[in-house]
Design a protein around this motif. Structure first.
Motif, mmCIF file in Angstrom:
data_model
loop_
_atom_site.group_PDB
_atom_site.id
_atom_site.type_symbol
_atom_site.label_atom_id
_atom_site.label_comp_id
_atom_site.label_asym_id
_atom_site.label_seq_id
_atom_site.Cartn_x
_atom_site.Cartn_y
_atom_site.Cartn_z
ATOM 1 N N ASN A 50 0.844 -1.200 0.000
ATOM 2 C CA ASN A 50 0.000 0.000 0.000
ATOM 3 C C ASN A 50 0.877 1.247 0.000
ATOM 4 O O ASN A 50 1.044 1.925 1.012
ATOM 5 N N ARG A 51 1.462 1.555 -1.162
ATOM 6 C CA ARG A 51 2.339 2.718 -1.294
ATOM 7 C C ARG A 51 1.769 3.679 -2.326
ATOM 8 O O ARG A 51 1.443 3.273 -3.445
ATOM 9 N N MET A 52 1.641 4.940 -1.982
ATOM 10 C CA MET A 52 1.098 5.918 -2.914
ATOM 11 C C MET A 52 2.095 6.173 -4.046
ATOM 12 O O MET A 52 3.289 6.325 -3.812
ATOM 13 N N ARG A 53 1.591 6.215 -5.268
ATOM 14 C CA ARG A 53 2.407 6.498 -6.448
ATOM 15 C C ARG A 53 2.011 7.861 -7.013
ATOM 16 O O ARG A 53 0.812 8.164 -7.117
ATOM 17 N N THR A 54 2.991 8.666 -7.384
ATOM 18 C CA THR A 54 2.701 9.958 -7.996
ATOM 19 C C THR A 54 3.574 10.149 -9.228
ATOM 20 O O THR A 54 4.724 9.694 -9.279
ATOM 21 N N VAL A 55 3.025 10.827 -10.226
ATOM 22 C CA VAL A 55 3.763 11.133 -11.446
ATOM 23 C C VAL A 55 4.926 12.054 -11.091
ATOM 24 O O VAL A 55 4.762 13.055 -10.390
ATOM 25 N N GLY A 56 6.127 11.732 -11.584
ATOM 26 C CA GLY A 56 7.310 12.482 -11.197
ATOM 27 C C GLY A 56 7.788 13.508 -12.191
ATOM 28 O O GLY A 56 8.699 14.284 -11.888
ATOM 29 N N SER A 57 7.189 13.561 -13.384
ATOM 30 C CA SER A 57 7.666 14.504 -14.397
ATOM 31 C C SER A 57 6.541 14.857 -15.348
ATOM 32 O O SER A 57 5.482 14.217 -15.362
ATOM 33 N N GLY A 58 6.762 15.899 -16.162
ATOM 34 C CA GLY A 58 5.792 16.279 -17.172
ATOM 35 C C GLY A 58 4.646 17.096 -16.620
ATOM 36 O O GLY A 58 4.638 17.520 -15.455
ATOM 37 N N ALA A 59 3.642 17.307 -17.465
ATOM 38 C CA ALA A 59 2.516 18.171 -17.121
ATOM 39 C C ALA A 59 1.693 17.647 -15.956
ATOM 40 O O ALA A 59 1.034 18.420 -15.261
ATOM 41 N N SER A 60 1.731 16.327 -15.727
ATOM 42 C CA SER A 60 0.928 15.723 -14.656
ATOM 43 C C SER A 60 1.733 15.461 -13.387
ATOM 44 O O SER A 60 1.277 14.733 -12.507
ATOM 45 N N ALA A 61 2.918 16.042 -13.269
ATOM 46 C CA ALA A 61 3.770 15.805 -12.101
ATOM 47 C C ALA A 61 3.016 16.080 -10.810
ATOM 48 O O ALA A 61 2.325 17.088 -10.683
ATOM 49 N N GLY A 62 3.137 15.139 -9.872
ATOM 50 C CA GLY A 62 2.465 15.267 -8.586
ATOM 51 C C GLY A 62 1.108 14.600 -8.522
ATOM 52 O O GLY A 62 0.541 14.446 -7.434
ATOM 53 N N THR A 63 0.580 14.177 -9.662
ATOM 54 C CA THR A 63 -0.725 13.519 -9.701
ATOM 55 C C THR A 63 -0.624 12.109 -9.139
ATOM 56 O O THR A 63 0.288 11.353 -9.485
ATOM 57 N N GLU A 64 -1.553 11.721 -8.278
ATOM 58 C CA GLU A 64 -1.552 10.387 -7.697
ATOM 59 C C GLU A 64 -1.996 9.357 -8.738
ATOM 60 O O GLU A 64 -2.877 9.620 -9.566
ATOM 61 N N ILE A 65 -1.380 8.179 -8.679
ATOM 62 C CA ILE A 65 -1.655 7.114 -9.642
ATOM 63 C C ILE A 65 -2.366 5.964 -8.927
ATOM 64 O O ILE A 65 -1.792 5.355 -8.012
ATOM 65 N N PRO A 66 -3.586 5.622 -9.329
ATOM 66 C CA PRO A 66 -4.250 4.438 -8.751
ATOM 67 C C PRO A 66 -3.504 3.171 -9.147
ATOM 68 O O PRO A 66 -3.036 3.043 -10.287
ATOM 69 N N VAL A 67 -3.387 2.224 -8.229
ATOM 70 C CA VAL A 67 -2.666 0.972 -8.483
ATOM 71 C C VAL A 67 -3.655 -0.190 -8.423
ATOM 72 O O VAL A 67 -4.271 -0.432 -7.385
ATOM 73 N N SER A 68 -3.802 -0.906 -9.548
ATOM 74 C CA SER A 68 -4.740 -2.024 -9.592
ATOM 75 C C SER A 68 -4.063 -3.332 -9.989
ATOM 76 O O SER A 68 -4.748 -4.301 -10.344
ATOM 77 N N VAL A 69 -2.726 -3.355 -9.953
ATOM 78 C CA VAL A 69 -1.985 -4.578 -10.290
ATOM 79 C C VAL A 69 -0.961 -4.861 -9.200
ATOM 80 O O VAL A 69 -0.580 -3.967 -8.441
ATOM 81 N N ASP A 70 -0.515 -6.112 -9.118
ATOM 82 C CA ASP A 70 0.539 -6.463 -8.175
ATOM 83 C C ASP A 70 1.863 -5.872 -8.642
ATOM 84 O O ASP A 70 2.177 -5.876 -9.842
ATOM 85 N N THR A 71 2.643 -5.392 -7.685
ATOM 86 C CA THR A 71 3.861 -4.655 -8.015
ATOM 87 C C THR A 71 5.139 -5.366 -7.588
ATOM 88 O O THR A 71 6.236 -4.839 -7.802
ATOM 89 N N HIS A 72 5.020 -6.548 -6.998
ATOM 90 C CA HIS A 72 6.194 -7.372 -6.694
ATOM 91 C C HIS A 72 5.823 -8.818 -7.007
ATOM 92 O O HIS A 72 4.825 -9.338 -6.483
ATOM 93 N N VAL A 73 6.619 -9.468 -7.858
ATOM 94 C CA VAL A 73 6.274 -10.797 -8.370
ATOM 95 C C VAL A 73 7.506 -11.697 -8.341
ATOM 96 O O VAL A 73 8.582 -11.314 -8.821
ATOM 97 N N THR A 74 7.335 -12.897 -7.786
ATOM 98 C CA THR A 74 8.383 -13.919 -7.819
ATOM 99 C C THR A 74 7.773 -15.210 -8.353
ATOM 100 O O THR A 74 6.647 -15.566 -7.984
ATOM 101 N N ALA A 75 8.519 -15.902 -9.228
ATOM 102 C CA ALA A 75 8.001 -17.130 -9.826
ATOM 103 C C ALA A 75 9.102 -18.167 -9.970
ATOM 104 O O ALA A 75 10.276 -17.825 -10.192
ATOM 105 N N LEU A 76 8.723 -19.424 -9.855
ATOM 106 C CA LEU A 76 9.599 -20.557 -10.133
ATOM 107 C C LEU A 76 9.041 -21.285 -11.351
ATOM 108 O O LEU A 76 7.866 -21.667 -11.365
ATOM 109 N N LEU A 77 9.876 -21.439 -12.378
ATOM 110 C CA LEU A 77 9.453 -22.034 -13.643
ATOM 111 C C LEU A 77 10.197 -23.339 -13.883
ATOM 112 O O LEU A 77 11.395 -23.436 -13.604
#
Length: 365
Positions: A204-231
């Motif tokens: 649960n970490r807030m994400r914000t745009v870091g550059s460009g016209a939308s800098a500072g805008t919060e980004i909703p997160v709807s996907v997993d952001t850390h993944v480990t797999a054994l194949l």
């Protein structure tokens, strides 16, 4: 199809800059048109590159376009790819192939039914980096391969991308964004994957745009952001893969292959031509290997150029839709495995792509 293959690009966002810069270097290809939902942006790009700016519908119906280069966001990949096929165009698409294997499979089957070529990124794996590593493995320089390890990490693309929201929506995240480079390389090295076990998380970490016209805008997160797999690969080799948007710094190796007679340090498969290093069992010291396989090029578009050459000579193209579909099913299975807490068998298979001899993009296949 004309010679060279005439290309229309749909989607001229950030990734298109790399393709637009490199397409003129490939004699097999000729860019003729671009389209984007943002017509002003399409017009600007068209003027910069001396081509026509069209609407998406106009580009798909244009008889002067042999192939569509689909650089839209992941959620639009299957829709645009399917429409292009129905319009009689060959297609090369950015990764991932689709949001999941279920939606992408009919598109690949349609291409085969219509006798059209379908290719997909990543084509970086056709460069000298991954292909030289592949030759080293095939030549027995590390003995019998036993296992591979991947550890790609970043705190998140929002630090540099001016419009990063799609990286945190369905079709994004570190798995679908960065996973294809590594998983495709692993299939080149060891062949198809037969089963996977995955573990994913979403802090649960807030994400914000870091550059460009939308800098500072919060980004909703709807996907997993850390993944480990054994194949498990069909030849018995096991691969451990971690991809993350949650890591600030690490000392873990990026990509290594372990064998009975040595270790191979594989260069970043998001690049084309970084050096391969080998530590033999006798010396346990790193040595750089000379380029011995793959295309001598450093630009995106190699996969489309290879597709054009394959059409011309009636040969299989290497960055194929079937390979991308297998990789997409692997990524689906990793997420399903995490949710269900069980190992998932991979239903699809794919032929291991042939090793590329060392060549320039203008050389005959």
């Amino acid at each position: 199809m004309g010679i060279p293959l005439t290309v229309g690009i749909i989607g001229v966002g950030k990734i298109s800059e790399q393709y637009l810069a490199n397409l003129p270097t490939f004699p097999q290809l000729r860019l003729v048109a671009v389209a984007d939902l943002d017509s002003a942006r399409a017009q600007k790009v068209a003027e910069q590159h001396g081509v026509r700016a069209l609407t998406v519908d106009e580009l798909l119906s244009d008889p002067d376009v042999d192939a569509v280069l689909n650089l839209t966001i992941p959620a639009a990949h299957v829709e645009i790819g399917t429409r292009a096929l129905l319009a009689g165009k060959h297609v090369f698409a950015e990764k991932p192939l689709g949001l999941n294997a279920a939606e992408a499979t009919p598109m690949i089957e349609l291409a085969e039914e219509l006798g059209l070529r379908f290719g997909s990124a990543p084509d970086t794996v056709l460069g000298t980096g991954v292909q030289t590593a592949r030759r080293a493995i095939d030549s027995g320089l590390i003995g019998d391969p036993i296992a591979a390890q991947v550890f790609w990490s970043s705190p998140g693309h929002e630090a540099w991308h001016p419009a990063p929201a799609f990286y945190y929506q369905e079709g994004g995240g570190p798995l679908l964004d960065m996973g294809p480079y590594y998983l495709t390389s692993l299939v080149h090295f060891f062949g198809p994957v037969v089963r996977v076990t995955g573990l994913t998380s979403r802090p649960n970490r807030m994400r914000t745009v870091g550059s460009g016209a939308s800098a500072g805008t919060e980004i909703p997160v709807s996907v997993d952001t850390h993944v480990t797999a054994l194949l498990e690969h069909a030849d018995g080799v096991s691969s451990t893969v971690t991809v993350s948007f949650e890591i600030w710094k690490t000392r873990s190796p990026l990509f290594e292959v372990y064998g009975t007679a040595g270790t191979l340090a594989v260069p970043d498969p998001n690049q084309f031509s970084e050096p391969v290093e080998l530590a033999r069992s006798e010396t346990r010291e790193w040595e750089s290997l000379p380029d011995s396989a793959g295309y001598r090029s450093t630009g995106r578009g190699i996969g489309l150029a290879d597709l054009a050459e394959a059409i011309r000579h009636d040969l299989p193209h290497r960055a194929s839709g079937r390979l991308a579909l297998h990789v997409l099913e692997i990524m689906d299975a990793i997420q399903i495995s995490s949710a269900q807490r069980e190992t998932i068998a991979i239903a699809s298979t794919v032929e291991r792509p042939g090793l590329l001899p060392l060549r320039g993009v203008t050389e005959q296949v």
